[in-house]
Design an enzyme around this catalytic site. Sequence first.
Site, mmCIF file in Angstrom:
data_model
loop_
_atom_site.group_PDB
_atom_site.id
_atom_site.type_symbol
_atom_site.label_atom_id
_atom_site.label_comp_id
_atom_site.label_asym_id
_atom_site.label_seq_id
_atom_site.Cartn_x
_atom_site.Cartn_y
_atom_site.Cartn_z
ATOM 1 N N ASN A 84 59.181 -70.371 -62.771
ATOM 2 C CA ASN A 84 60.521 -70.986 -62.834
ATOM 3 C C ASN A 84 60.553 -72.336 -63.557
ATOM 4 O OD1 ASN A 84 59.233 -72.085 -60.613
ATOM 5 N ND2 ASN A 84 61.079 -72.230 -59.380
ATOM 6 N N LYS B 69 46.124 -69.593 -63.372
ATOM 7 C CA LYS B 69 46.606 -68.203 -63.344
ATOM 8 C C LYS B 69 48.135 -68.332 -63.256
ATOM 9 C CE LYS B 69 48.340 -64.425 -61.283
ATOM 10 N NZ LYS B 69 49.189 -64.077 -62.449
ATOM 11 N N GLY C 284 54.759 -70.585 -55.144
ATOM 12 C CA GLY C 284 55.360 -69.261 -55.279
ATOM 13 C C GLY C 284 55.947 -68.800 -53.960
ATOM 14 N N SER C 285 55.950 -67.494 -53.779
ATOM 15 C CA SER C 285 56.616 -66.907 -52.616
ATOM 16 C C SER C 285 55.719 -66.961 -51.374
ATOM 17 C CB SER C 285 56.956 -65.460 -52.930
ATOM 18 O OG SER C 285 55.760 -64.754 -53.192
ATOM 19 N N GLU D 58 52.906 -74.518 -52.046
ATOM 20 C CA GLU D 58 54.304 -74.914 -52.270
ATOM 21 C C GLU D 58 55.102 -73.618 -52.340
ATOM 22 O OE1 GLU D 58 55.225 -77.878 -52.189
ATOM 23 O OE2 GLU D 58 53.629 -79.173 -52.909
ATOM 24 N N LEU D 59 55.804 -73.313 -51.252
ATOM 25 C CA LEU D 59 56.429 -71.985 -51.181
ATOM 26 C C LEU D 59 57.953 -72.096 -51.269
ATOM 27 C CD1 LEU D 59 53.949 -70.622 -48.506
ATOM 28 C CD2 LEU D 59 53.749 -70.573 -51.000
ATOM 29 N N CYS E 271 62.977 -73.878 -56.147
ATOM 30 C CA CYS E 271 62.641 -73.911 -54.717
ATOM 31 C C CYS E 271 63.425 -75.009 -54.015
ATOM 32 C CB CYS E 271 61.149 -74.126 -54.544
ATOM 33 S SG CYS E 271 60.551 -75.555 -55.447
ATOM 34 N N GLU F 234 65.954 -66.857 -48.542
ATOM 35 C CA GLU F 234 66.156 -67.700 -49.727
ATOM 36 C C GLU F 234 66.892 -66.894 -50.803
ATOM 37 O OE1 GLU F 234 62.538 -68.582 -51.868
ATOM 38 O OE2 GLU F 234 63.388 -70.406 -52.729
HETATM 39 P P1 NAP Z 1 55.500 -65.105 -56.670
HETATM 40 O O1 NAP Z 1 55.842 -63.699 -56.903
HETATM 41 O O2 NAP Z 1 54.848 -65.480 -55.397
HETATM 42 O O3 NAP Z 1 54.586 -65.537 -57.914
HETATM 43 C C1 NAP Z 1 54.025 -66.823 -58.014
HETATM 44 C C2 NAP Z 1 52.607 -66.696 -58.541
HETATM 45 O O4 NAP Z 1 51.803 -66.056 -57.557
HETATM 46 C C3 NAP Z 1 52.486 -65.843 -59.804
HETATM 47 O O5 NAP Z 1 51.467 -66.369 -60.607
HETATM 48 C C4 NAP Z 1 52.092 -64.486 -59.243
HETATM 49 O O6 NAP Z 1 51.405 -63.696 -60.175
HETATM 50 C C5 NAP Z 1 51.188 -64.896 -58.109
HETATM 51 N N1 NAP Z 1 51.088 -63.920 -57.028
HETATM 52 C C6 NAP Z 1 52.035 -63.085 -56.559
HETATM 53 N N2 NAP Z 1 51.572 -62.383 -55.516
HETATM 54 C C7 NAP Z 1 50.288 -62.784 -55.323
HETATM 55 C C8 NAP Z 1 49.274 -62.426 -54.397
HETATM 56 N N3 NAP Z 1 49.485 -61.525 -53.453
HETATM 57 N N4 NAP Z 1 48.077 -63.026 -54.493
HETATM 58 C C9 NAP Z 1 47.852 -63.966 -55.441
HETATM 59 N N5 NAP Z 1 48.769 -64.347 -56.342
HETATM 60 C C10 NAP Z 1 49.985 -63.772 -56.282
HETATM 61 O O7 NAP Z 1 56.757 -66.054 -56.784
HETATM 62 P P2 NAP Z 1 57.877 -66.068 -57.894
HETATM 63 O O8 NAP Z 1 58.821 -64.971 -57.612
HETATM 64 O O9 NAP Z 1 57.260 -66.121 -59.238
HETATM 65 O O10 NAP Z 1 58.536 -67.509 -57.626
HETATM 66 C C11 NAP Z 1 59.604 -67.666 -56.771
HETATM 67 C C12 NAP Z 1 59.175 -68.277 -55.458
HETATM 68 O O11 NAP Z 1 58.415 -69.456 -55.666
HETATM 69 C C13 NAP Z 1 60.378 -68.714 -54.655
HETATM 70 O O12 NAP Z 1 60.201 -68.387 -53.306
HETATM 71 C C14 NAP Z 1 60.391 -70.220 -54.857
HETATM 72 O O13 NAP Z 1 61.070 -70.919 -53.859
HETATM 73 C C15 NAP Z 1 58.940 -70.526 -54.895
HETATM 74 N N6 NAP Z 1 58.716 -71.816 -55.548
HETATM 75 C C16 NAP Z 1 58.283 -72.869 -54.781
HETATM 76 C C17 NAP Z 1 58.108 -74.112 -55.352
HETATM 77 C C18 NAP Z 1 57.646 -75.294 -54.536
HETATM 78 O O14 NAP Z 1 57.251 -76.305 -55.122
HETATM 79 N N7 NAP Z 1 57.672 -75.236 -53.218
HETATM 80 C C19 NAP Z 1 58.355 -74.286 -56.707
HETATM 81 C C20 NAP Z 1 58.789 -73.201 -57.453
HETATM 82 C C21 NAP Z 1 58.958 -71.963 -56.854
HETATM 83 P P3 NAP Z 1 52.154 -62.485 -60.961
HETATM 84 O O15 NAP Z 1 53.249 -63.128 -61.760
HETATM 85 O O16 NAP Z 1 51.093 -61.911 -61.790
HETATM 86 O O17 NAP Z 1 52.685 -61.569 -59.917
#
Ligand code: NAP
Length: 468
Positions: A134, A157, A209-210, A231-232, A265, A362
Amino acid sequence: MAIATTNPATGEVVKTFEALTDAELEDRLERSHQAFLTYRHTSFTDRAGWMRAVADLLDAEAQPIAELMTLEMGKTIKAAKAEVGKCAAGCRYYAEHAERMMAGHDVDAGAVKAERAYVRWEPIGPVLAVMPWNFPLWQAFRFAAPALMAGNVGLLKHASNVPQTALLMEELFRRAGFPDDVFQTLLIGSGSVERVLRDRRVAAATLTGSGPAGQSVAAIAGDEIKPTVLELGGSDPFVVMPSADLERAAQVAATARCQNNGQSCIAAKRFIVHTDVAERFEQLFADALRALVLGDPTDDATDVGPLATESGRDDVEELVQDAIDKGATVVVGGERPDRPGWYYPPTLLTGVTKDMRMFYEEVFGPVAQLHVVPDLDAALEIANDTEFGLGSNAWTDDPAEQERFARELQAGMVFINGMTASYPELPFGGIKTSGYGRELAELGMHEFCSAKTVWVGAGQAPSTAHVE
Ligand code: NAP
């Protein structure tokens, strides 16, 4: 998920990439390990020079870098340019302050029966950063700038839909003069994260991420006894009290919800308004949302572009439909526009109740829900009725109310009369299922450092009270 650039404004697959083979990944990990052994001994002056050179490259090439982000994840071009500038500023901040942050401190030697005692901060090794799409540049830079200035080396990664931005980062660090392999991008799927994290040469991990991704990485890192920062997600409250400047609050509310096409997020997601000003605020907020221009993200006039992925757009649409089916009222938006690409318009819903999914989940798109409350206690109750605890916002000119919000909002960050944002000077992070640990500021820098205790004595043994 395939590693590919797909334009969210059209749905067209622009470029695909092969993931690293096992042998290539092994080679990258070994190079990272070897790079750390020498890089950790480089001077702060050298690191700062390279980091400032990265900032200069970002400034000089802001336009094409911004265009690449817009192509890969649909961010508006003006937001993308601002993001590049923010990364450059972040690099310069850590170039200037890292040496002070890493200086350590002396401890009262007499109290510990030493001739001298002190704490020194040390880097710990290759750090794996699992990053989201994002803010494809800023998320990765806010990890990389402090980590590299501390003397760690980075393994990125990145999300599979921003491979070109990920590769560009590695290239920027190399061109700026950092020694080979100090920052590497690993083109791997999420299924390969476990292998990297379990590798003995990798010291720690940070994931943005998530929740499910965070749980998985934290479980593996726990098993390996490696530190992590998570940071989720977030569902930040935005409370408006009667003393607030309503015009400003409504303008900021629209920005806070729709920034980055609603995919942040720390976007304000739940708007909680005192009944005395609810009608007026709703009107102003609705007007501000309607005024946002939805369209081609490459156009400078666009405020809201497409969502980054088709599944992300479908998730948002489902959450809105669920609320409508259960009785919520659509004040603005609420319908997917009839055009190619993964667009979803700024949307405002009222009458959202606890049985609707979006009350607790969310919403990662430009959808706001407005709740009306009779008093501050009720505002706090709704604000804190969430599993998340990332940022939070409260609008009030009353100092006593400001104090209560600062104390009682259950969140890692409270912004009064403003919107949650990240600054290199301020610690950034959440509580509850929004994660743990902090990025940015001195706290963020120390997450991936070891605080080494050094005691220099004259050969005497401690008294039994101090053994162990
Ligand atoms: P995501 O699906 O969790 O992906 C984030 C990263 O994690 C990607 O590099 C993804 O790789 C990897 N990933 C996914 N599943 C994994 C697993 N089981 N094991 C290891 N790595 C894994 O999240 P998103 O949909 O891209 O981002 C949206 C989420 O991020 C939202 O919930 C948002 O609130 C949160 N976010 C939080 C912050 C913060 O600072 N707190 C900032 C920005 C976003 P792939 O792309 O290869 O699947």
